[in-house]
Design an enzyme around this catalytic site. Structure first.
Site, mmCIF file in Angstrom:
data_model
loop_
_atom_site.group_PDB
_atom_site.id
_atom_site.type_symbol
_atom_site.label_atom_id
_atom_site.label_comp_id
_atom_site.label_asym_id
_atom_site.label_seq_id
_atom_site.Cartn_x
_atom_site.Cartn_y
_atom_site.Cartn_z
ATOM 1 C CG ASN A 24 -6.020 3.821 6.588
ATOM 2 O OD1 ASN A 24 -5.997 2.507 7.071
ATOM 3 N ND2 ASN A 24 -5.550 4.148 5.870
ATOM 4 C CE LYS A 58 -1.502 7.224 7.712
ATOM 5 N NZ LYS A 58 -0.908 6.289 6.491
ATOM 6 N NE ARG A 76 -6.964 1.146 2.906
ATOM 7 C CZ ARG A 76 -5.601 1.504 2.344
ATOM 8 N NH1 ARG A 76 -5.243 2.746 2.851
ATOM 9 N NH2 ARG A 76 -5.285 1.144 1.277
ATOM 10 C CG HIS A 106 -3.113 -0.799 -3.323
ATOM 11 N ND1 HIS A 106 -2.090 -1.562 -3.687
ATOM 12 C CD2 HIS A 106 -2.594 -0.640 -1.901
ATOM 13 C CE1 HIS A 106 -0.888 -1.573 -2.766
ATOM 14 N NE2 HIS A 106 -1.452 -0.695 -1.920
ATOM 15 C CG HIS A 137 -1.472 2.305 -5.102
ATOM 16 N ND1 HIS A 137 -2.460 3.132 -4.776
ATOM 17 C CD2 HIS A 137 -0.801 1.912 -3.971
ATOM 18 C CE1 HIS A 137 -2.320 3.451 -3.319
ATOM 19 N NE2 HIS A 137 -1.132 2.624 -3.012
ATOM 20 N N GLY A 157 3.241 3.130 -3.729
ATOM 21 C CA GLY A 157 3.662 3.755 -2.221
ATOM 22 C C GLY A 157 4.338 2.834 -1.737
ATOM 23 C CB SER A 158 5.052 2.303 1.943
ATOM 24 O OG SER A 158 3.862 2.775 2.223
ATOM 25 N NE ARG A 172 3.589 -4.696 2.633
ATOM 26 C CZ ARG A 172 2.279 -4.152 2.188
ATOM 27 N NH1 ARG A 172 1.407 -4.858 1.535
ATOM 28 N NH2 ARG A 172 2.108 -2.911 2.208
ATOM 29 C CB ILE A 227 6.824 5.913 -5.612
ATOM 30 C CG1 ILE A 227 7.320 5.618 -4.075
ATOM 31 C CG2 ILE A 227 7.844 5.750 -6.539
ATOM 32 C CD1 ILE A 227 7.741 4.061 -3.909
ATOM 33 N N GLY A 228 4.498 7.148 -7.177
ATOM 34 C CA GLY A 228 4.001 7.367 -8.564
ATOM 35 C C GLY A 228 3.672 9.005 -8.824
ATOM 36 C CD GLU A 229 -0.434 10.593 -5.563
ATOM 37 O OE1 GLU A 229 -0.336 11.632 -4.716
ATOM 38 O OE2 GLU A 229 -1.142 9.838 -5.307
ATOM 39 C CD GLU A 279 -5.741 4.511 -0.770
ATOM 40 O OE1 GLU A 279 -4.901 5.301 -0.417
ATOM 41 O OE2 GLU A 279 -5.585 3.400 -0.959
HETATM 42 P P1 AMP Z 1 2.550 6.129 0.246
HETATM 43 O O1 AMP Z 1 2.178 4.915 0.805
HETATM 44 O O2 AMP Z 1 1.578 6.393 -0.938
HETATM 45 O O3 AMP Z 1 2.336 7.523 1.243
HETATM 46 O O4 AMP Z 1 3.785 6.605 -0.201
HETATM 47 C C1 AMP Z 1 5.143 6.444 0.475
HETATM 48 C C2 AMP Z 1 6.221 6.213 -0.587
HETATM 49 O O5 AMP Z 1 6.468 7.442 -1.231
HETATM 50 C C3 AMP Z 1 7.910 6.163 0.385
HETATM 51 O O6 AMP Z 1 8.505 5.252 -0.325
HETATM 52 C C4 AMP Z 1 8.135 7.393 0.074
HETATM 53 O O7 AMP Z 1 9.481 7.723 -0.049
HETATM 54 C C5 AMP Z 1 7.733 7.955 -1.425
HETATM 55 N N1 AMP Z 1 7.736 9.236 -1.856
HETATM 56 C C6 AMP Z 1 7.088 10.351 -1.216
HETATM 57 N N2 AMP Z 1 7.493 11.691 -2.141
HETATM 58 C C7 AMP Z 1 8.416 11.222 -2.787
HETATM 59 C C8 AMP Z 1 9.370 11.774 -3.673
HETATM 60 N N3 AMP Z 1 9.207 13.187 -3.910
HETATM 61 N N4 AMP Z 1 10.090 11.285 -4.492
HETATM 62 C C9 AMP Z 1 10.254 9.825 -4.197
HETATM 63 N N5 AMP Z 1 9.612 9.094 -3.314
HETATM 64 C C10 AMP Z 1 8.575 9.567 -2.968
#
Ligand code: AMP
Length: 404
Positions: A8, A15, A92, A180, A207, A209-210, A240, A328-330, A378
């Protein structure tokens, strides 16, 4: 043992993961690593399948000046120190354009076709393609597979796939693709185990995340996404803005004198949670910040997810379940709780204790709509696609679909 390398590649980091192919096509994660600081302070970090550290070492800038060079460093490390020689590489690739509804074995013709989509994903596609080209010329017999973030959404109904602009632009590829897709595809595959009674129903998957988007799924297939032509649309993200009146872009050009590339950088790097808060693009930092603008950015993030959930519920004509995934979701108990409040009108009641302990099902047993947390994977999805394609080798032309 046979292994699959998953790559990726981004602008300043690559990665990678290694999966061992075990009996009957089962895959076991063996190595997870990344080269970051490419072109500035290159560093290789890697751990084993159970998180045990394998490497953490810095390199001089000339050793990894660009993505292909960084890939070469990581490849040499895998080969020389771990004795790993993958039988295939899965990549990816963010944009498959209108052509690809599923992964494809890569040859020069496929690369040429994917180069056409650089303008649709200018910050991702060129970096995704760079290591593919290098591997193709250095190891021409090594099978490589491209797995697309757009592919899972390619069966959308024409109504969901169009903007209200002249058809000619749609024919050229200006469409609502959605992204995604590898994450959503993985969740769709997991749902029959996680929620067998409703996996075939109407689900919204968030989904978060960032990058962030939501997908409306019916019977495990995507029917609508909050993202569109590029990965800028929909929800507010780390940097974004999500949904934006195109008039704002005209304003930036006409009134602020911004060039196309200034606007592009602004929209991809300076907006979203970062732009709104002025504090950070990282949700963890916003959650612990005392700055009222950080709180406002979180309020906005949650509010827009609620609005978009309503839109997706309309697309599905009701929902049977809701799933959280990605960083964030997890991980964020409080963001999940706040989003669940916005979904109360749809029939969601969260169980605070289950939410706090990150249970798989976090809604109360009497919640009309069950809510789940399903960690995404993924890379495993890419490894599975790669293995499936090389076991069932067909010519790239046979795999090509919907050539416009
Ligand atoms: P990803 O792109 O899926 O790796 O997600 C990154 C995002 O997840 C970033 O905004 C992180 O701050 C957020 N994140 C990861 N762990 C936590 C947590 N324990 N609480 C809140 N946000 C988190």
């Amino acid at each position: 043992m046979d292994t699959i390398l998953v790559v990726n590649a981004g602008s300043s980091s690559v990665k990678f993961q290694i999966f061992a192919v075990e009996g009957e096509g089962a895959l076991r994660r063996q190595v997870k690593g990344q080269m970051d600081g490419i072109g500035s302070r290159p560093r290789l970090r890697a751990s084993g399948g159970t998180g045990d550290p394998l490497a953490d070492r810095a390199y001089p800038i000339e050793a990894a000046a660009d993505v292909p060079a960084a890939m070469a460093v990581a490849g040499a490390w895998l080969r020389d120190e771990l004795n790993i020689n993958p039988i295939a590489v899965g990549h990816r690739v963010v944009h498959g354009g209108p052509d690809y509804a599923r992964p494809v074995l890569i040859d020069h013709a496929v690369v040429t076709r994917l180069e056409r989509y650089i303008s649709l994903a200018p910050l991702h596609q060129p970096h995704n393609l760079a290591p593919i080209r290098t591997l193709l010329s250095n190891f021409p017999t090594l099978p490589q597979v491209a797995c697309f973030d757009t592919a899972f959404h390619r069966d959308h109904d024409a109504l969901a796939d169009h903007y209200a602009i002249p058809h000619q632009l749609h024919a050229e590829g200006v469409r609502r693709y959605g992204f995604h897709g590898l994450s959503y595809e993985y969740i769709a595959k997991r749902l029959p185990q996680v929620a067998p009674d409703i996996a075939d129903g109407r689900m919204i998957v968030a989904h978060l995340g960032s990058g962030a988007s939501m997908c409306a799924m019916k019977s495990g297939k995507s029917v609508e996404s909050t993202m569109g032509f590029t990965a800028l649309d929909g929800l507010a993200m780390g940097t974004r803005p999500g949904q934006l009146d195109p008039g704002v872009v005209l304003y930036l050009i006409a009134e602020k004198g911004m060039s196309a590339s200034n606007v592009q950088n602004f929209l991809y790097r300076d907006c979203g949670l970062k732009g709104l808060s002025g504090v950070s693009n990282d949700m963890r930092e916003l959650e612990t910040s005392e700055d009222p603008r950080a709180a406002f950015a979180i309020d906005y993030f949650v509010y827009r997810i609620g609005l978009n959930a309503g839109m997706l519920a309309a697309a599905l004509q009701g929902i049977d379940g809701f799933v959280f995934t990605a960083g964030i979701g997890e991980n964020s108990v409080s963001i999940r709780a706040r989003i669940a409040e916005k979904l109360a009108w749809l029939g969601v009641t969260l169980d605070p204790a289950e939410n706090a302990r990150h249970a798989t099902r976090i809604s109360r047993s009497d919640s009309r709509i069950p809510v789940y947390v399903v960690p995404t994977d993924e890379e495993l999805m890419i490894a599975q696609h790669t293995l499936a394609l090389i076991m069932n080798r067909q010519s790239p032309n046979q795999k090509r679909e919907r050539v416009s």
